[in-house]
Structure formats: structure tokens, C-alpha cells
Design a protein around this motif. Structure first.
Motif, short mmCIF file in Angstrom:
data_model
loop_
_atom_site.label_atom_id
_atom_site.label_comp_id
_atom_site.label_asym_id
_atom_site.label_seq_id
_atom_site.Cartn_x
_atom_site.Cartn_y
_atom_site.Cartn_z
N ILE A 12 5.72 -2.42 -6.37
CA ILE A 12 6.46 -2.30 -5.28
C ILE A 12 7.81 -2.54 -5.49
N SER A 13 8.47 -3.66 -6.12
CA SER A 13 9.68 -3.83 -6.21
C SER A 13 10.53 -2.93 -7.34
N ALA A 14 9.78 -2.40 -8.08
CA ALA A 14 9.95 -1.22 -8.99
C ALA A 14 10.41 -0.01 -8.68
N ILE A 15 9.98 0.40 -7.67
CA ILE A 15 9.73 1.71 -6.92
C ILE A 15 10.76 2.04 -5.84
N ALA A 16 11.63 3.04 -5.75
CA ALA A 16 12.46 3.21 -4.66
C ALA A 16 11.82 3.51 -3.46
N ALA A 17 10.58 4.43 -3.46
CA ALA A 17 9.90 4.82 -2.23
C ALA A 17 8.43 4.49 -2.45
N PRO A 18 8.01 3.27 -2.31
CA PRO A 18 6.75 2.74 -2.54
C PRO A 18 5.76 2.95 -1.69
N ILE A 19 5.52 4.17 -1.25
CA ILE A 19 4.54 4.40 0.16
C ILE A 19 3.16 4.11 -0.45
N GLU A 20 2.86 4.83 -1.60
CA GLU A 20 1.36 4.48 -2.02
C GLU A 20 0.96 3.11 -2.45
N GLU A 21 2.17 2.46 -3.10
CA GLU A 21 1.67 1.05 -3.41
C GLU A 21 1.81 0.32 -2.27
N LEU A 22 2.50 0.45 -1.33
CA LEU A 22 2.33 -0.43 -0.02
C LEU A 22 1.09 -0.27 0.34
N GLN A 23 0.55 0.93 0.51
CA GLN A 23 -0.68 1.15 1.11
C GLN A 23 -1.80 0.59 0.46
N ASN A 24 -1.64 0.49 -1.00
CA ASN A 24 -2.64 -0.31 -1.98
C ASN A 24 -2.30 -1.77 -1.62
N LEU A 25 -1.08 -2.49 -1.09
CA LEU A 25 -0.99 -3.86 -0.95
C LEU A 25 -1.69 -3.84 0.48
N SER A 54 14.59 -2.09 5.82
CA SER A 54 15.99 -1.51 5.87
C SER A 54 15.84 -0.13 5.59
N THR A 55 15.30 0.83 6.33
CA THR A 55 15.17 2.27 6.16
C THR A 55 14.88 3.07 7.34
N ASN A 56 15.08 4.43 7.40
CA ASN A 56 15.06 5.07 8.50
C ASN A 56 13.35 5.65 8.42
N GLU A 57 13.04 5.38 7.42
CA GLU A 57 11.36 6.08 7.14
C GLU A 57 10.43 5.34 7.85
N SER A 58 9.90 5.91 8.98
CA SER A 58 8.87 5.25 9.83
C SER A 58 7.56 4.70 9.12
N PRO A 95 16.45 -2.10 14.60
CA PRO A 95 16.05 -1.04 15.27
C PRO A 95 14.82 -0.42 15.65
N SER A 96 13.54 -1.15 14.85
CA SER A 96 12.40 -0.60 14.98
C SER A 96 11.81 -1.70 16.26
N ASP A 97 11.44 -1.19 17.20
CA ASP A 97 10.62 -2.02 18.16
C ASP A 97 9.31 -2.76 17.53
N ALA A 98 8.70 -2.16 16.66
CA ALA A 98 7.86 -2.81 16.04
C ALA A 98 7.96 -4.11 15.14
N VAL A 99 9.16 -3.80 14.39
CA VAL A 99 9.66 -5.01 13.73
C VAL A 99 9.94 -6.24 14.80
N LYS A 100 10.70 -5.96 15.89
CA LYS A 100 10.94 -6.77 16.66
C LYS A 100 9.90 -7.56 17.13
N ILE A 101 8.83 -6.89 17.62
CA ILE A 101 7.59 -7.59 17.97
C ILE A 101 6.95 -8.46 17.01
#
Length: 504
Positions: A12-25, A54-58, A95-101
Motif C-alpha cells: 500500500i505504501s508503494a502505490i499512489a492509489a492503492p484501492i485494490e490493496e486496501l481492499q485486500n488488507l 488525506s484525499t478527496n476519493e470517498s 472533512p469526512s464525518d465517517a473519519v470524525k466518528i
């Protein structure tokens, strides 16, 4: 399992947009039993996951929240405060309510832990952010903030931090955001004040509670209604009731009930006033409350006969609450014809009209006629029997007819009335003398939902547990009921299974 997680974190740390890797984790974490997860994640750093927030990608934010939520819940509060305090504080400003919660949930765990709370008590910046989260637009964020601050107030150190520091000004500033937020702060204060007489003292000395009491007679009708609800919550504790009595709040609310007839807007707050005294009667003494504040009892009867379904519904709930106690039953019986008129109205409401109102009526009736075994004196048995027989010339048939209608909630509510009648000798006499009633009880084909099966099982159990049932119902019926009870609520006979398979 620690190696694959560590490996995934490196990917994950080696990829700029690691959506698939996050899903695997996320999948890997879900595969580890909760009991073993702490050992798998303790000692590892999850800076990369926090940084990816720290991204705008929901989608990325959601995956990170899911991952962190599972990881952080596996870690002890003490470990969290020692290793992730800055990250959690950063989450409060996200800015995300989910992160605040997410952050507030973990802070709530920390402040509830006697060893972990100390660093937070000394960090007014993080507490200031939690306080300001009460003013967030999203109600889920505000609720978590209120919960965390309530937990913090469970100790004297927490109370001192909130009420005897500059944080008190922050709470008063947050109150000024708007009416909605003001009542969130009141909710917090009532939560804290309800914990003990000492915590109530902190809330009183800070003027929050006196301000709430002033709202009871304010010009804004909707705010008045909300204030009554808050005060009712405070009255759930003995020290809260004692304080309210000292402040003359009971007399004030009684006078508001008296003056409701001349106020065209009273329908907005009158139900709350009645609920207040209904709760008060159950917690203290129905007789004392009804005698001291007769306006309450008179208004309940009046509302029970009111064509307005809102008023009727509140009156039914209140009568059920009062009638759930022996003292309350006796108070209602003393009113004579007034209560007889109400019972006749309840009979009509149970038979026709909107389903919700019928269910509320049936629930009230079941409370009114319920008697525990130790309460079954000759006088009280005569009282409940007379009330039940007022409902109809053939009340057993009336309730059974309601139970056969195609509405599961009505079916269950009707069965609960039979469960209330069942332990009482007069109820068993009615059961055995009503044609087809014992067959109705034993019929497992009626009511196929889990709730209906549970309600029928409760009814059978209430009969079998009675010491008079075997004699009154006869040994044959009693043995069949005991068999039903032994087989359980969801029993299906082998014959029925074969028959069904054949039909298919």
C-alpha cells in the motif's frame, strides 16, 4: 498472520492509489478472529493508512475507515492513547464525518478507561475539538461527541476538567450555534447530571440546568416541548427528582397542564407534560402523584377520550404505565365511572381503526390486567376480571378475533393479553369455557413469524407455570400444554414435514 498484514502495508505504501490493496488488507483483517486480531496488529505502524485519509476519493476514505475501525477496536485504550493520540486528534478535524466518528469512538474508549484517560485530561486541545464536534451538522458526529464527553464525566477529574477550566467557555460557545445544538448540549448536561448528585451539582453551578428549566416556560412552543423531554430524562434518577421538586418544577408542570385548555398551541407540548408525570408516578408513587397533582390524572382521562389520535395514544401509554403496578390499578379503580368510560373507549379502539392505535390499545390493556402470582389477592383478581369483562360481552372471543387478523403486530399484541389473563384463575375459567380456545392455543399453524411463535410460547408458559391451571383446565389439556412447552416455540411435527414435502 502478522506477516501478510505487514506485507500488504508495504504494498500500500508503494502505490499512489492503492484501492485494490486496501481492499485486500480489509479482507485479510476480516479473516482474522477478533480474539486473535490484537496480537496480529500490536506493534505495527499504520501511518500509511492514516496518511491515505488525506484525499478527496470517498472510496479510499471509506476503506481506510473500515480498516482502521477494525484495527483500533482490537487495541487496548491505553495502547491507543500511547501510540495514536495525534492521529485521532487529526481525525476530529477531517472533512469526512465517517473519519470524525471513527476518531470520536476511539476517544470515547480512551476516556472511559481509568489508566488511559489521564493524557487526554491534560490535553485541552483534543477535548476542545470534541466539544466543538457537538456542534457539527451531522447528528452521528454529535452523538459520538456527547457520548465521549459523558464518559469523561464519570470521574471527578473529568468533571473538574470540563466544568472548572476554560473548556466551560467552549461548551457555552457551542450552545450559541443554533437551537438544535443548544439542545444537544442540554442532552449532554442531563446525561452528566443523571450520573450522581455530585455531577448534578457541577451542571447546576455552571448554570446549564437552570437555563434548561427556564426553557420550560419559554415563548417558543417547540423548544418548550423539547425542554420537557429533557427534564423528564433528568427525573429518572432520585437525585434528579429531588432537585426538580426543590426547584418547584413539578408544580410548574402541573400548572402548565391546567393552563393547556386556554392555549391553542398546547397540543405541541401537552403530551410531554403527561409523559413527565406518568414516569414520575411509576418511579415514586402513583397514588401520591395522582393525589398531589390531580390535573395530571384528569387530563389523562380527558385525552383518552379525545378524538385526536396523538392525544389518545399518549393517554393509552400512560394508563398502561400506571396500571402496570398494583398501586396504579387501585388508583384507577377509585375513579369509578371515569375509568369505566375509558375502558369502553379502549374496547372500541382495539377492534377498529389504524393498526398502530389498536396495538397501543392492546398493550395498555395487557398492562392493566396483568397480575404477578404474589399479587393475586381476592380483591385484585376481582378487579382485573371486572376490567377484562368490561371490554366485551365475550372478551375472549373478541381478543381471539383480533389475533386472527392478517397483521403480525396485532396477533402478537392479542396473544400478550391472553398471556396476562392466563396465570389468573378467572382467566383459566374463561379459557376452558370458551369453545375452541384450547385448540386455538395448541394450534402451531397460526402465526408463522418468529415473534408470533415466541408470543404463543410465552402464553403457554404462563399457563403451565400457574398452580391452578392443572385443576381448572383438566389434566388432558394441561399435559398437552406441558408437551408444547417441552417441544419449544419452533417445533414442527414429522407428519407436518412429510405432508408439506408431498404437496411440493
Amino acid at each position: 498472520m502478522a506477516v501478510p498484514i505487514e506485507s500488504l502495508l508495504r504494498e500500500i505504501s508503494a502505490i499512489a492509489a492503492p484501492i485494490e490493496e486496501l481492499q485486500n488488507l480489509k479482507t485479510a483483517l476480516l479473516a482474522i478472529p477478533v480474539s486473535a486480531l490484537r496480537d496480529s496488529v500490536t506493534g505495527q505502524r499504520f501511518d500509511v493508512i492514516f496518511s491515505l485519509l488525506s484525499t478527496n476519493e470517498s472510496e479510499q476514505v471509506k476503506l481506510c475507515v473500515d480498516i482502521l475501525g477494525r484495527i483500533l477496536m482490537a487495541l487496548s485504550p491505553l495502547y491507543l492513547v500511547q501510540n495514536f493520540r495525534e492521529e485521532l486528534q487529526g481525525g476530529l478535524a477531517h472533512p469526512s464525518d465517517a473519519v470524525k466518528i471513527l476518531a470520536l469512538t476511539q476517544i470515547g474508549r480512551i476516556v472511559a478507561h481509568p489508566d488511559a484517560v489521564t493524557p487526554v485530561l491534560n490535553d485541552h486541545d483534543i477535548l476542545r475539538q470534541v466539544i466543538h464536534c457537538v456542534g457539527e451538522e451531522k447528528i452521528g458526529v454529535a452523538k459520538e461527541a456527547i457520548s465521549s464527553l459523558s464518559k469523561l464525566s464519570n470521574s471527578k477529574a473529568g468533571l473538574d476538567t470540563l466544568f472548572r477550566s476554560n473548556l466551560l467557555k467552549d461548551m457555552k460557545d457551542v450552545m450559541c450555534v443554533n437551537d438544535t445544538v443548544r439542545y444537544r448540549v442540554y442532552e449532554l448536561m442531563v446525561n452528566i447530571a443523571s450520573m450522581s448528585a455530585i455531577s448534578l451539582g457541577y451542571c447546576v453551578s455552571s448554570s446549564f440546568i437552570s437555563q434548561l428549566l427556564e426553557e420550560l416556560t419559554g415563548d417558543d412552543i417547540l423548544i418548550r416541548a423539547t425542554a420537557i423531554e429533557m427534564v423528564t430524562n433528568l427525573a429518572h434518577t432520585l437525585h434528579g427528582r429531588q432537585f426538580l421538586a426543590q426547584q418547584g418544577v413539578m408544580d410548574k408542570i402541573s400548572n402548565m397542564i391546567r393552563g393547556a385548555d386556554t392555549d391553542s398551541f398546547s397540543s405541541f407540548y401537552l403530551p410531554g407534560l403527561v409523559k413527565f408525570f406518568g414516569n414520575l408516578a411509576i418511579m415514586d408513587s402513583p397514588q401520591q402523584v395522582c393525589e398531589t397533582y390531580p390535573a395530571f390524572q384528569n387530563k389523562v382521562f380527558e385525552m383518552a377520550l379525545d378524538p385526536d389520535p396523538v392525544m389518545t395514544g399518549v393517554a393509552l401509554d400512560t394508563l398502561g404505565l400506571l396500571g402496570s403496578t398494583v398501586e396504579g390499578k387501585q388508583v384507577l379503580q377509585k375513579t369509578g365511572e371515569k375509568f369505566r368510560a375509558v375502558l369502553l373507549r379502549m374496547s372500541r379502539l382495539a377492534g377498529t381503526g389504524a393498526t398502530e392505535m389498536r396495538v397501543r390499545t392492546l398493550e395498555a390493556i395487557s398492562h392493566l390486567i396483568t397480575l404477578e402470582v404474589e399479587q393475586q389477592t381476592e380483591d385484585l383478581l376481582a378487579l382485573t376480571e371486572s376490567w377484562f369483562c368490561l371490554l366485551s360481552d365475550h372478551p375472549m372471543d373478541m381478543i381471539r378475533e383480533i389475533s386472527t387478523q392478517p397483521f403480525p403486530e396485532l396477533h402478537c399484541a392479542a396473544l400478550r393479553i391472553f398471556a396476562a389473563v392466563a396465570p389468573q384463575p378467572w382467566g383459566q375459567q374463561l379459557m376452558i369455557s370458551t369453545p375452541g380456545f384450547m385448540e386455538f392455543i395448541m394450534d402451531r399453524s397460526s402465526g408463522q413469524t418468529k415473534e408470533a411463535k415466541d408470543a404463543k410460547f410465552e402464553l403457554v408458559g404462563s399457563i403451565v407455570s400457574s398452580s391452578t391451571a392443572a385443576e381448572i383446565l383438566g389434566s388432558q389439556h394441561f399435559l398437552r400444554l406441558r408437551t408444547y412447552l417441552r417441544e419449544g416455540p419452533y417445533y414442527v411435527s414429522a407428519v407436518a414435514i412429510v405432508s408439506t414435502e408431498g404437496a411440493e
